[in-house]
Design a protein around this motif. Sequence first.
Motif, PDB file in Angstrom:
ATOM      1  N   GLY A 113       4.831   5.202   4.417  1.00 18.91           N
ATOM      2  CA  GLY A 113       5.060   4.421   5.269  1.00 18.91           C
ATOM      3  C   GLY A 113       4.004   4.074   6.522  1.00 18.91           C
ATOM      4  N   GLU A 114       3.835   5.011   7.195  1.00 18.44           N
ATOM      5  CA  GLU A 114       2.988   5.018   8.362  1.00 18.44           C
ATOM      6  C   GLU A 114       1.447   4.779   7.830  1.00 18.44           C
ATOM      7  N   GLN A 115       1.047   5.146   6.656  1.00 20.71           N
ATOM      8  CA  GLN A 115      -0.167   4.993   6.298  1.00 20.71           C
ATOM      9  C   GLN A 115      -0.331   3.285   5.853  1.00 20.71           C
ATOM     10  N   ALA A 116       0.694   2.828   5.319  1.00 25.40           N
ATOM     11  CA  ALA A 116       0.744   1.394   4.923  1.00 25.40           C
ATOM     12  C   ALA A 116       0.583   0.540   6.237  1.00 25.40           C
ATOM     13  N   ALA A 117       1.234   0.724   7.593  1.00 25.18           N
ATOM     14  CA  ALA A 117       1.195   0.266   8.611  1.00 25.18           C
ATOM     15  C   ALA A 117      -0.172   0.461   9.371  1.00 25.18           C
ATOM     16  N   ARG A 118      -0.866   1.536   9.092  1.00 23.58           N
ATOM     17  CA  ARG A 118      -2.312   1.582   9.492  1.00 23.58           C
ATOM     18  C   ARG A 118      -3.133   0.613   8.870  1.00 23.58           C
ATOM     19  N   GLU A 119      -2.956   0.692   7.282  1.00 17.85           N
ATOM     20  CA  GLU A 119      -3.915  -0.485   6.734  1.00 17.85           C
ATOM     21  C   GLU A 119      -3.474  -1.845   6.956  1.00 17.85           C
ATOM     22  N   PHE A 160      -5.352  -6.683  10.203  1.00 14.09           N
ATOM     23  CA  PHE A 160      -5.052  -7.911  11.282  1.00 14.09           C
ATOM     24  C   PHE A 160      -6.018  -7.504  12.627  1.00 14.09           C
ATOM     25  N   GLY A 161      -6.929  -6.518  12.700  1.00 10.98           N
ATOM     26  CA  GLY A 161      -7.564  -6.231  13.549  1.00 10.98           C
ATOM     27  C   GLY A 161      -7.050  -5.480  14.872  1.00 10.98           C
ATOM     28  N   PHE A 162      -5.969  -4.679  14.364  1.00 11.94           N
ATOM     29  CA  PHE A 162      -5.286  -3.699  15.423  1.00 11.94           C
ATOM     30  C   PHE A 162      -5.765  -2.552  15.353  1.00 11.94           C
TER      31      PHE A 162
END
Length: 530
Positions: A27-33, A38-40
């Motif tokens: 889940g966290e990895q998906a958020a990072r990707e 989106f440039g975050f």
Amino acid sequence: MADKAKFQAIKGVRDILPPESALWNSGEQAAREVFGTFGFAEIRLPIFEQTELFARSVGLDTDIVSKEMYTFEDHGHRDIEFARKFALNTERYLKPGYPFGMERFLQAVDAFVDAVEGAFSGDKSLESRANKEALLEIKQATSQMWPLVTPDGAVTNEDAFRSFAIRIVFRLQSFHFENLLTLRPEATASVVRAYIEHGMQVQPGNVKLYYMGPMFRRERPQKGRYRQFYQIGAEVLGTSDAPGIDAEVIEMLMTLFERLKLKGTILNINSIGDKNCRPAYVEKLRAEFEKVREQLGADSQRRIETNPLRVLDSKLEHEQAIIEKLPRIGENLCDDCRAHYAEVKRQLDLRGIRYQENWRLVRGLDYYMRTTFEITAPGLGSQNAVCGGGRYDGLVELLGGPAATKGIGFAIGTDRLILSLQEAGEGAATGGPSGKAGGPDVYLAWFGAAAQTAAIGLAKRLRDAGFVVELPAVEMKFGKSLGLADRLKSRHAVIVGDDELAAGIVTVKRLSDGAQQKLAEPELMSYLRA
Ligand code: ATP
Ligand code: MG
């Protein structure tokens, strides 16, 4: 016999164990990707901050600041604290019936003075004006009290002695160590603090940051509500408050949820106005609440004074009918806020994002304005909000940064996100390159010292190629070794013994059906990959 203490995790906090932790990681990895596209970029923040940071940003009238924060004094002066406690304890000696009581009280106070003066010389943060004044008054008092003590332990002027003693006790209590720290209950305040501290406003375009990690609130623990819980959040800070930013932030969230296959989410949106229109609306609400005060519950009655907007949040059955008849913020927005809100909705439409308008959606924290949103997910019972967010244009200025800075952000409750995925059966973790959940790709059974040497080398090469390998640390009997491979749910057992060594091959057994073959290393690699 030694006392076998059984330690347990503290109420409201928990361990996240395998295999569930793999789901957290993905889940966290998906958020990072997704956030990366989106440039975050990630910001890693401290777990504790000055209490004042949260008090000022989150707001004094919120549940968080008024009762949920974990706050502690940070100082290295246990000796002073001890001396103070001891001196305060000796106050009882001032009553009749304690021979030499007065003297013992004074001695304890002197010991406190010594401890403080020692600490002042080494720690300037302790030497606040209030502490210096307190110390001075205590010393002046004791210097006038000592001459009143007679050799037989009595005092010559008891009234004077007592009134000095009362002032000392008061001063002992008021002495404090300044550095109040709090475990972060949320991270937006920290992000804004860091933005200001590092002068990020000079960066081109908007500053787009995300964070993930634990937050701390002393709440009543229940399903989906913990005292240490986790958030994945993001913030956009910059001079623009264009509604397209609001919509893109929401789009990013929905993209993440889609990637994670989180189904059945509902996006609720609202605008809660700004400092031009909200105060008048809040007054209107307050006036309406006054008319029905007696029909409201205790919490809502209190909020009429402290935070009337929060009453809209009420889940109490008997308050629902009252709330439904109240004036709505949507009809009370100023022209700018109305236009902003309309454009946010149009921008969401442009992105094909479906939403529900919910005029009762007010966020719990003081700093929100204009756009607010919340996303609910199934399978969570009454704690069904997986994400909350909104615009907070005044926060940077409130915390001492450039006045023109605008901000918007959200925080996902990771615990609830994972819970909802598990409830929906999306909880399976992935394994090695073969992609299946469960045990190792290869259980590498070896027999004999020469085979161990070969197995260590083979294990390294398999792991370098990305396979999950279990290598027994000590030699086991054949049956026991293969039995363990089964119980670990390995997909294959690779067997290396003297025969295999001599032939330059290994035996591979597929544990699902027992199919067995002899392969050289290059074939083994492609066989495992297939
Ligand atoms: P709630 O109304 O559920 O208490 P909140 O308004 O306090 O939520 P926020 O401060 O906006 O929540 O935090 C964002 C998200 O963090 C929430 O939507 C929720 O998913 C999660 N969250 C908040 N408090 C907790 C908690 N004590 N335990 C687990 N998750 C939490
Ligand atoms: Mg809450």
